[in-house]
Design a protein around this motif. Sequence first.
Motif, mmCIF file in Angstrom:
data_model
loop_
_atom_site.group_PDB
_atom_site.id
_atom_site.type_symbol
_atom_site.label_atom_id
_atom_site.label_comp_id
_atom_site.label_asym_id
_atom_site.label_seq_id
_atom_site.Cartn_x
_atom_site.Cartn_y
_atom_site.Cartn_z
ATOM 1 N N HIS A 214 0.841 -1.194 0.000
ATOM 2 C CA HIS A 214 0.000 0.000 0.000
ATOM 3 C C HIS A 214 0.876 1.244 0.000
ATOM 4 C CE1 HIS A 214 -3.436 -2.416 2.118
ATOM 5 N NE2 HIS A 214 -3.295 -2.727 0.847
ATOM 6 N N THR A 216 1.700 4.703 1.830
ATOM 7 C CA THR A 216 1.587 5.140 3.219
ATOM 8 C C THR A 216 1.934 6.614 3.353
ATOM 9 O OG1 THR A 216 3.868 4.414 3.613
ATOM 10 C CG2 THR A 216 2.116 2.846 4.143
ATOM 11 N N LYS A 326 -2.378 4.036 -9.478
ATOM 12 C CA LYS A 326 -2.948 3.939 -8.140
ATOM 13 C C LYS A 326 -2.459 5.046 -7.214
ATOM 14 C CE LYS A 326 -5.478 0.255 -8.848
ATOM 15 N NZ LYS A 326 -6.940 0.357 -8.968
ATOM 16 N N THR A 330 -4.930 7.458 -5.353
ATOM 17 C CA THR A 330 -4.834 7.618 -3.896
ATOM 18 C C THR A 330 -4.846 9.087 -3.522
ATOM 19 O OG1 THR A 330 -3.623 5.535 -3.640
ATOM 20 C CG2 THR A 330 -3.415 7.139 -1.856
ATOM 21 N N ASP A 366 -12.823 -4.761 -4.595
ATOM 22 C CA ASP A 366 -11.390 -4.594 -4.784
ATOM 23 C C ASP A 366 -10.942 -5.329 -6.043
ATOM 24 O OD1 ASP A 366 -8.838 -3.736 -4.265
ATOM 25 O OD2 ASP A 366 -8.682 -4.643 -2.279
ATOM 26 N N THR A 501 -2.253 -8.448 -7.581
ATOM 27 C CA THR A 501 -1.324 -7.789 -6.657
ATOM 28 C C THR A 501 -0.513 -8.893 -5.996
ATOM 29 O OG1 THR A 501 -2.782 -7.871 -4.716
ATOM 30 C CG2 THR A 501 -3.101 -6.037 -6.245
ATOM 31 N N THR A 509 -10.244 -5.682 2.934
ATOM 32 C CA THR A 509 -9.713 -4.325 2.810
ATOM 33 C C THR A 509 -10.820 -3.348 3.176
ATOM 34 O OG1 THR A 509 -8.282 -5.016 0.980
ATOM 35 C CG2 THR A 509 -8.617 -2.649 1.269
ATOM 36 N N PRO A 514 -8.020 0.251 -0.983
ATOM 37 C CA PRO A 514 -6.737 0.557 -0.334
ATOM 38 C C PRO A 514 -6.122 1.871 -0.797
ATOM 39 C CG PRO A 514 -6.400 -1.055 -2.078
ATOM 40 C CD PRO A 514 -7.889 -0.796 -2.024
ATOM 41 N N PHE A 515 -6.872 2.661 -1.552
ATOM 42 C CA PHE A 515 -6.329 3.880 -2.156
ATOM 43 C C PHE A 515 -7.059 5.112 -1.624
ATOM 44 C CE2 PHE A 515 -6.344 0.337 -5.190
ATOM 45 C CZ PHE A 515 -4.990 0.044 -5.149
ATOM 46 N N GLN A 519 -6.191 4.541 4.250
ATOM 47 C CA GLN A 519 -5.272 5.469 4.899
ATOM 48 C C GLN A 519 -6.009 6.446 5.816
ATOM 49 O OE1 GLN A 519 -5.310 4.617 1.734
ATOM 50 N NE2 GLN A 519 -3.242 3.989 1.114
#
Length: 572
Positions: A214, A216, A326, A330, A366, A501, A509, A514-515, A519
């Motif tokens: 991912h 971060t 991505k 994000t 996802d 992935t 998720t 996850p984008f 977070q």
Amino acid sequence: MPTPATVDLAAFYANPDRSVAVLNYNARFITSIFDLVNSDELASFVQVFLADQRTKVPAEADATTTFNLATPAVYLAMIKAILTDRPDAYQRFQPAEILASIEDLYSYYRTFLRVATMTSQQNDVMASEFMTIDQRFNDLVIRLYRTIEEKLQGHANQVYRQVNAGSSACMLLQQIAWPAPTEYTSLQDIPFISRLMLRPPMMVHTKSNKRKGHFTASATNPIANFTGSATDWYCYPAMIGESLAYIYFHRDYLASGIALANLFQLADSQAIAGKKPDLILLFGSPSAAGDEQPENGHYFYDEANGVYVGQVPYNDQTTYFGYMKKMCLTLHNLHMIAEKRLPIHGSMVKITFTNGQTKTVVFFGDSGAGKSESIEALQAVADDQIANIETIFDDMGSFTLADGHLYAQGTETGAFVRLDDLSSEVAFNNMDRGVYMNPEQKNARVIIPANTWSRVVAHHEIDMWVYANNYDDAVGVQRFADQVLAKETFIAGKRRALGTTDEVGMSTTFFANPFGPVQEEAATRPIIDAVFDQLFADDVYIGEIYTHLGNDKSQEKLNASARALLTELLAL
């Protein structure tokens, strides 16, 4: 095996390790085949080619009679002797061997992604002429190759193939002033792409074909570590949804940089002049000091200047286009969350039925859950009941609440999809527009344009929202009667990973995204609550479709689920 050295001249750059070449027409534009054969640019590339070929020549080969063991000077002298019909041209090497080597040189050059550039301050005239200028160079290269080929074989060709001999793409660059805060002045000299011409179908090969991990948050703004210059960096100004993004990338990432043209709207230079972006991405820049997982990407919110800054480091892994796409999404999704909008990981289509009805459906889940496959199956089983399916977004969109109404918008004007997921009809209909990534490998992808930016960002009402369930063994669709259960299913984000992935087996998720939401989970949850409240209050169909992709991948069962979905849509 050692990698041949990089060529870095004013007019020509070539990196054999990344199979990328840049031709700078402003530094030098070659106008004749004799200028080309006498150029430092060709001499330097011949040196790279021969270094590569020497690794493939048998150890017992005779250097005096094997053309691929000749020095660059001897090799070029032979080319000139052939062009000028010198009678002593073939005293040392046989024509058949020279021809085979010239074919290898020609093919080797075309394995590079070759991007031509031109810079213009006033691009009104250049905007209409830069493609013509680039075509002249392509014609020149192919004319040189054919002249040598036909002289060596002793006769004209019977069949001619008009390949992209000189360049794969051409960029018109422009310096555009924007109000860069003090910390970002190092970006101001980097040229923006104002026009871009691709020569599809483009086959691009990268050193990586899968995304890991991912992105971060970083404690330090990545701009502090930026060391790029106007010589080796470019900026693709993009509209990601309604977010203005300045995507800066190192020239060794040109495969990803120009592929953006099939995915995100290239922002008009007049529209961005004097504009501070919402998002900045530094692709191919060193990680910020102290970042964990320095091989992956990071982001930083510059609160003082109101901009999200992403950074993806220079390494082999990040050559996969998924990192570029991505990270852009994000940053955009983080911007959406800050504006109280809900990022949606899914596909949205507007279906026009032959009975005159139109329905807008959002498929949610996802990577590998079966969103695109469900749309393909729906189209396959509909027979003559569906007149048209318009893609509004293919991977990421957002839901917005305003004045008691909920609407959806997309982000991308194109689609980045697995070749295995495309029906033959879609694949062949879009072949002449696609950018293909590692087409011979597992997880091969193609990037194709899908819709116009104005349609993507228009306010779309929602008739149905279904979770793509690829792990249960049921068939069909089900509608959630219970809001709490529906929300729990969407938030859990369960799926069985399909190898797109680095994940394997069952995974969860947060909100299947996850984008951004992963977070900023705390900031996303109240937006989810508000969206579900509105959708259930409006009696929008909220359900799930069973895709089977994580189990037996049965097309028959997926088609059965698509038929059930079709029945539900027609009944709404």
